[in-house]
Design an enzyme around this catalytic site. Structure first.
Site, PDB file in Angstrom:
ATOM      1  CE1 TYR A  93       0.168   2.045   4.255  1.00 36.24           C
ATOM      2  CE2 TYR A  93       1.114  -0.231   4.567  1.00 36.24           C
ATOM      3  CZ  TYR A  93       0.835   1.179   4.890  1.00 36.24           C
ATOM      4  OH  TYR A  93       1.326   1.327   6.086  1.00 36.24           O
ATOM      5  CE  LYS A 124       3.281   3.067   3.167  1.00 41.47           C
ATOM      6  NZ  LYS A 124       3.914   3.262   4.632  1.00 41.47           N
ATOM      7  CD  GLU A 126      10.367   1.066  10.253  1.00 44.01           C
ATOM      8  OE1 GLU A 126      10.678   2.170   9.433  1.00 44.01           O
ATOM      9  OE2 GLU A 126      10.081  -0.062  10.191  1.00 44.01           O
ATOM     10  CG  LEU A 164       8.321   2.452   4.563  1.00 43.09           C
ATOM     11  CD1 LEU A 164       8.357   1.213   3.771  1.00 43.09           C
ATOM     12  CD2 LEU A 164       7.298   3.089   5.221  1.00 43.09           C
TER      13      LEU A 164
END
Length: 286
Positions: A32, A150, A182, A206
């Site tokens: 996505y 992702k 993260e 990411l």
């Protein structure tokens, strides 16, 4: 009622349907992107499209037939839903050949599922949270090893946000081998002695589109940037902290595990980077 996009059709959201055998539903086999809209225009669209293509390639997933029309589809959804400030969510899945199976369906006979919808977020760029800063807790990073893709595998990040909420905080930073990877839905940064420190790109995090833009703007503004892992103890002793994401832009962090950063207010580096990012991104918005 919103108009959404499903496999070539613009539909009222109440009429949107996909198969119960879709692999995103059964296997989290989908990717996505979320693109922000400010002033009716898309922010960093080219970056999101490039990352979507990379995610598809990394999972050997076929591009949807409408891939080359995605800008037009985004713009049409923004138009018909009258989105001034908000988000466009896009999801591509491997689709389904009609039954549940661990083996991928034949890409020659199975088309990906493509879904897009909008979310209206009036005043997105003027979030009161930016003036207060975020309170963060640290949690173990228990996700799979390919965080650079992702995917829609978001259960653990969702659990992390709930852990933070239960602790009376806003979000969580994930820790692996003592180092921050993260946030639950964002990239993490600290500032020490005016130096911006953030983890380098790898499979561990990411590859944030906002991250790339913010670091570029920081260097152009003659700010020092160091890309390396930092420990949670370093973070607690930092002068400032902040996160970046497509929907939060640059958001200051003022507390980690109950430890106040600096004077407990959003720091000057984070505040300045937020201003620069919003100003520069609006200039290139489509």
């Amino acid at each position: 009622m919103r108009t959404v996009y499903v496999n070539g059709d613009y539909l009222p959201e109440t009429e949107a349907k996909i198969s119960i055998f879709d692999r995103a539903f059964l296997m989290a086999d989908g990717v996505y992107e979320v693109t922000s809209v400010l002033g009716g225009k898309l922010i960093d669209f080219d970056g999101h499209l490039a990352r979507l293509e990379r995610s598809l390639n990394e999972l050997d997933m076929k591009k949807p037939a409408a891939f080359d029309d995605l800008l037009e589809i985004h713009r049409e959804l923004v138009r018909v839903n009258e989105i001034e400030d908000g988000l466009v969510y896009l999801q591509v899945t491997r689709g389904s050949d009609g039954d549940r199976d661990f083996v991928f369906p034949d890409p020659e006979t199975t088309e990906p599922t493509l879904v897009l919808f909008t979310q209206s977020k009036p005043g997105l760029a003027n979030s009161p949270q930016a003036g207060k800063g975020l309170k963060i807790i640290s949690i173990d990073d228990l996700r799979w090893g390919r965080r650079d893709i992702k995917t829609v595998q978001l259960l653990y990040p969702s659990m992390g946000k709930m852990m933070a909420k239960k602790a009376g905080c806003d979000d969580a930073w994930m820790i692996e081998d003592g180092h921050v990877t993260e946030g639950t839905s964002n990239n993490a940064y600290i500032v020490k002695g005016n130096k911006i420190i953030t983890r380098q790109l790898s499979n561990d995090i990411l590859h944030g589109i906002t991250r790339a833009a913010v670091l570029r703007f920081a260097r152009e503004a003659q700010m020092e940037v160091e890309e390396r892992p930092f420990t949670i103890d370093e973070a607690k002793a930092a002068d400032e902290g902040f996160i970046t994401s497509a929907s939060a832009f640059v958001m200051p962090v003022v507390e980690i595990d109950g430890q106040t950063l600096g004077d407990g207010a959003p720091g000057p580096v984070a505040r300045r980077l937020r201003e620069i990012y919003l100003d520069e991104s609006l200039k290139t918005a489509v």
